[in-house]
Design a protein around this motif. Structure first.
Motif, short mmCIF file in Angstrom:
data_model
loop_
_atom_site.label_atom_id
_atom_site.label_comp_id
_atom_site.label_asym_id
_atom_site.label_seq_id
_atom_site.Cartn_x
_atom_site.Cartn_y
_atom_site.Cartn_z
N ARG A 145 0.83 -1.20 0.00
CA ARG A 145 0.00 0.00 0.00
C ARG A 145 0.87 1.25 0.00
O ARG A 145 0.62 2.20 -0.76
N LEU A 146 1.92 1.25 0.82
CA LEU A 146 2.83 2.40 0.87
C LEU A 146 3.57 2.58 -0.46
O LEU A 146 3.75 3.71 -0.93
N LEU A 147 3.97 1.47 -1.07
CA LEU A 147 4.64 1.56 -2.37
C LEU A 147 3.69 2.10 -3.44
O LEU A 147 4.10 2.91 -4.28
N ASN A 148 2.44 1.66 -3.41
CA ASN A 148 1.45 2.19 -4.36
C ASN A 148 1.22 3.69 -4.12
O ASN A 148 1.09 4.46 -5.08
N ASP A 149 1.19 4.08 -2.86
CA ASP A 149 1.05 5.51 -2.54
C ASP A 149 2.26 6.30 -3.07
O ASP A 149 2.10 7.39 -3.62
N GLN A 209 11.57 -9.02 3.77
CA GLN A 209 11.34 -9.83 2.57
C GLN A 209 10.40 -9.11 1.61
O GLN A 209 9.51 -8.39 2.02
N MET A 210 10.65 -9.32 0.30
CA MET A 210 9.84 -8.69 -0.75
C MET A 210 9.39 -9.74 -1.74
O MET A 210 10.14 -10.65 -2.07
N GLU A 256 8.67 -4.95 -8.43
CA GLU A 256 8.21 -4.25 -9.64
C GLU A 256 7.77 -2.82 -9.30
O GLU A 256 8.08 -1.88 -10.04
N LEU A 257 7.06 -2.67 -8.21
CA LEU A 257 6.63 -1.33 -7.79
C LEU A 257 7.84 -0.44 -7.49
O LEU A 257 7.89 0.73 -7.90
N ALA A 276 11.47 3.99 -8.87
CA ALA A 276 12.84 4.44 -9.08
C ALA A 276 13.02 5.08 -10.46
O ALA A 276 13.65 6.13 -10.59
N ILE A 277 12.45 4.47 -11.47
CA ILE A 277 12.56 5.01 -12.84
C ILE A 277 11.86 6.37 -12.94
O ILE A 277 12.43 7.34 -13.45
#
Length: 119
Positions: free
Chosen positions: A6-10, A53-54, A60-61, A66-67
């Motif tokens: 959720r944080l990565l999507n945010d 762990q990921m 991918e997120l 990063a890009i």
């Protein structure tokens, strides 16, 4: 969806919004989003330290973020350089204007004009 995803999507949403702000020259909104992004990133780092762990989706997120962040950083640097050039141009213009404004005030002595700029 777990907290890290959720944080990565945010983060991805905020980074996309920052790109839009850069494209539209909306600096106030960009800086507001930058502060929000910082807070979300700190929360994510805290969660990542608890659960390091990921899965593939998280990787991918992170790659997308990063890009996009790299693109935003380069675009921001370009805009900053444009502003610096404009400021240098304005300062030079102001100095030249002041030179010609004051040219006849201090150089006139006893009926003779001394042009200090040519010699």
């Amino acid at each position: 969806m777990d907290t890290k995803k959720r944080l990565l999507n945010d983060l991805l949403d905020i980074t996309r919004s920052q790109k839009k702000c850069l494209d539209e020259d909306n600096q106030e909104e960009f800086y507001r989003l930058l502060n929000i992004r910082k807070k979300i990133l700190l929360k994510y780092l805290k969660q990542a330290s608890i659960s390091p762990q990921m899965d593939d989706e998280e990787r991918e997120l992170k790659k997308k973020i990063a890009i996009l962040h790299q693109i935003n950083t380069e675009r921001f640097a370009e805009k900053l350089e444009e502003v610096k050039k404009e400021l240098r141009r304005l300062r030079a213009s102001k100095q030249n204007t002041n030179k010609y404004k004051n040219a006849y005030k201090s150089n006139y002595q006893g009926g003779l004009f001394f042009d200090k700029r040519n010699g």
